[in-house]
Design a protein around this motif. Structure first.
Motif, PDB file in Angstrom:
ATOM      1  N   UNK A   1       0.794  -1.152   0.086  1.00  0.00           N
ATOM      2  CA  UNK A   1       0.044   0.015   0.209  1.00  0.00           C
ATOM      3  C   UNK A   1       0.912   1.216   0.159  1.00  0.00           C
ATOM      4  N   UNK A   2       1.991   1.060   0.634  1.00  0.00           N
ATOM      5  CA  UNK A   2       2.743   2.347   0.781  1.00  0.00           C
ATOM      6  C   UNK A   2       3.486   2.619  -0.559  1.00  0.00           C
ATOM      7  N   UNK A   3       4.082   1.437  -1.222  1.00  0.00           N
ATOM      8  CA  UNK A   3       4.452   1.955  -2.595  1.00  0.00           C
ATOM      9  C   UNK A   3       3.380   2.195  -3.816  1.00  0.00           C
ATOM     10  N   UNK A   4       2.142   1.691  -3.404  1.00  0.00           N
ATOM     11  CA  UNK A   4       1.171   2.341  -4.250  1.00  0.00           C
ATOM     12  C   UNK A   4       1.107   3.896  -4.206  1.00  0.00           C
ATOM     13  N   UNK A   5       0.810   4.234  -2.847  1.00  0.00           N
ATOM     14  CA  UNK A   5       0.774   5.572  -2.559  1.00  0.00           C
ATOM     15  C   UNK A   5       1.962   6.468  -3.121  1.00  0.00           C
ATOM     16  N   UNK A   6       2.875   5.998  -2.919  1.00  0.00           N
ATOM     17  CA  UNK A   6       4.173   6.818  -3.248  1.00  0.00           C
ATOM     18  C   UNK A   6       4.131   6.980  -4.958  1.00  0.00           C
ATOM     19  N   UNK A   7       3.990   5.841  -5.573  1.00  0.00           N
ATOM     20  CA  UNK A   7       3.873   5.887  -7.221  1.00  0.00           C
ATOM     21  C   UNK A   7       2.671   6.530  -7.813  1.00  0.00           C
ATOM     22  N   UNK A   8       1.456   6.472  -7.061  1.00  0.00           N
ATOM     23  CA  UNK A   8       0.209   7.116  -7.288  1.00  0.00           C
ATOM     24  C   UNK A   8       0.691   8.797  -7.536  1.00  0.00           C
ATOM     25  N   UNK A   9       1.162   9.271  -6.192  1.00  0.00           N
ATOM     26  CA  UNK A   9       1.188  10.465  -6.211  1.00  0.00           C
ATOM     27  C   UNK A   9       2.340  11.047  -7.045  1.00  0.00           C
ATOM     28  N   UNK A  10       3.293  10.200  -7.285  1.00  0.00           N
ATOM     29  CA  UNK A  10       4.664  10.529  -8.152  1.00  0.00           C
ATOM     30  C   UNK A  10       4.243  10.804  -9.442  1.00  0.00           C
ATOM     31  N   UNK A  11       3.443   9.854 -10.032  1.00  0.00           N
ATOM     32  CA  UNK A  11       2.991   9.929 -11.588  1.00  0.00           C
ATOM     33  C   UNK A  11       1.638  10.907 -11.460  1.00  0.00           C
ATOM     34  N   UNK A  12       1.066  11.282 -10.638  1.00  0.00           N
ATOM     35  CA  UNK A  12       0.103  12.371 -10.696  1.00  0.00           C
ATOM     36  C   UNK A  12       0.728  13.626 -10.768  1.00  0.00           C
TER      37      UNK A  12
ATOM     38  N   UNK B   1       1.865  18.495   3.350  1.00  0.00           N
ATOM     39  CA  UNK B   1       2.861  19.463   3.036  1.00  0.00           C
ATOM     40  C   UNK B   1       4.298  18.700   2.662  1.00  0.00           C
ATOM     41  N   UNK B   2       4.406  18.016   3.657  1.00  0.00           N
ATOM     42  CA  UNK B   2       5.675  17.119   3.678  1.00  0.00           C
ATOM     43  C   UNK B   2       5.871  16.092   2.533  1.00  0.00           C
ATOM     44  N   UNK B   3       4.439  15.526   2.222  1.00  0.00           N
ATOM     45  CA  UNK B   3       4.413  14.700   1.262  1.00  0.00           C
ATOM     46  C   UNK B   3       4.737  15.354   0.000  1.00  0.00           C
ATOM     47  N   UNK B   4       4.051  16.580  -0.230  1.00  0.00           N
ATOM     48  CA  UNK B   4       4.079  17.210  -1.611  1.00  0.00           C
ATOM     49  C   UNK B   4       5.730  17.685  -1.857  1.00  0.00           C
ATOM     50  N   UNK B   5       6.429  18.075  -0.676  1.00  0.00           N
ATOM     51  CA  UNK B   5       7.736  18.439  -0.742  1.00  0.00           C
ATOM     52  C   UNK B   5       8.510  17.249  -1.115  1.00  0.00           C
ATOM     53  N   UNK B   6       8.430  16.060  -0.828  1.00  0.00           N
ATOM     54  CA  UNK B   6       9.141  14.817  -1.037  1.00  0.00           C
ATOM     55  C   UNK B   6       8.689  14.541  -2.438  1.00  0.00           C
ATOM     56  N   UNK B   7       7.553  14.559  -2.607  1.00  0.00           N
ATOM     57  CA  UNK B   7       7.141  13.942  -4.216  1.00  0.00           C
ATOM     58  C   UNK B   7       7.654  15.132  -5.108  1.00  0.00           C
ATOM     59  N   UNK B   8       7.497  16.384  -4.758  1.00  0.00           N
ATOM     60  CA  UNK B   8       8.069  17.259  -5.952  1.00  0.00           C
ATOM     61  C   UNK B   8       9.578  17.275  -5.954  1.00  0.00           C
ATOM     62  N   UNK B   9      10.170  16.850  -5.069  1.00  0.00           N
ATOM     63  CA  UNK B   9      11.821  16.790  -5.008  1.00  0.00           C
ATOM     64  C   UNK B   9      12.090  15.462  -5.993  1.00  0.00           C
ATOM     65  N   UNK B  10      11.306  14.447  -6.064  1.00  0.00           N
ATOM     66  CA  UNK B  10      11.312  13.228  -6.757  1.00  0.00           C
ATOM     67  C   UNK B  10      11.139  13.576  -8.240  1.00  0.00           C
ATOM     68  N   UNK B  11      10.186  14.302  -8.582  1.00  0.00           N
ATOM     69  CA  UNK B  11       9.523  14.885  -9.743  1.00  0.00           C
ATOM     70  C   UNK B  11      10.738  15.508 -10.432  1.00  0.00           C
ATOM     71  N   UNK B  12      11.363  16.408  -9.813  1.00  0.00           N
ATOM     72  CA  UNK B  12      12.639  17.207 -10.267  1.00  0.00           C
ATOM     73  C   UNK B  12      13.695  16.389 -10.669  1.00  0.00           C
ATOM     74  N   UNK B  13      13.936  15.009 -10.137  1.00  0.00           N
ATOM     75  CA  UNK B  13      14.979  14.187 -10.507  1.00  0.00           C
ATOM     76  C   UNK B  13      14.358  13.614 -11.804  1.00  0.00           C
TER      77      UNK B  13
END
Length: 154
Positions: free
Chosen positions: A38-49, A129-141
């Motif tokens: 479930x954690x992997x699903x949440x991470x990849x879902x947010x990232x691809x979004x 806000x922390x989730x957004x920050x982490x995901x945005x950092x990953x997207x930049x990469x």
């Protein structure tokens, strides 16, 4: 663009600009591995979004390719290749799979699309806000990976 009627209609009217298909890849696990799944699903879902938002007009975010972790990987790969063949026949120049499933690194040479593997980051205890920050950092990469793929294959 997302896999929703309005955005698919936009895609159909602007195919020449939308040259990249992105398919999230997830496995479902139960029992002791269920929370990690479930954690992997949440991470990849947010990232691809977030990726879809960054590249609206260039990518079409497909529904996720989902399989049971307990499935035979040969069968899973065969099924993914069926998806791949249909997607590539639909005029997409680039096909990118995004997953946090480590097993896929062993099979990435078996698929025609580009596999992007990222370790799943645990977002469960973070504030929004922390989730957004982490995901945005990953997207930049990932931006550099995407632009590199586009420059290689036109």
């Amino acid at each position: 663009m997302k896999w929703i009627p309005q955005e698919v209609e936009t895609y159909l009217n602007a195919k020449e600009y939308v040259d990249t298909a992105v398919i999230p890849v997830y496995s479902l696990s139960f029992g002791e591995e269920m929370k990690q799944s479930a954690a992997a699903f949440e991470f990849i879902s947010l990232l691809t979004g977030y990726l879809e938002k960054q590249f609206t007009g260039r990518i079409l975010l497909f529904p996720p390719f989902t399989y049971l972790k307990s499935d035979n990987m040969e069968n899973v790969i065969d099924e993914l290749i069926k998806w791949e063949n249909v997607v590539l026949q639909s005029e997409f120049k680039h096909l990118l799979y995004i997953t946090s499933e480590l097993d896929w690194r062993m099979y990435e040479n078996r698929v025609g699309g580009s596999l992007i593997w990222l370790p799943s980051l645990p977002l469960g205890n973070m504030s929004e806000p922390q989730k957004v920050e982490v995901i945005e950092s990953q997207v930049k990469q990932l931006l550099s990976i995407f632009t590199q793929k586009w420059s290689i294959n036109g």
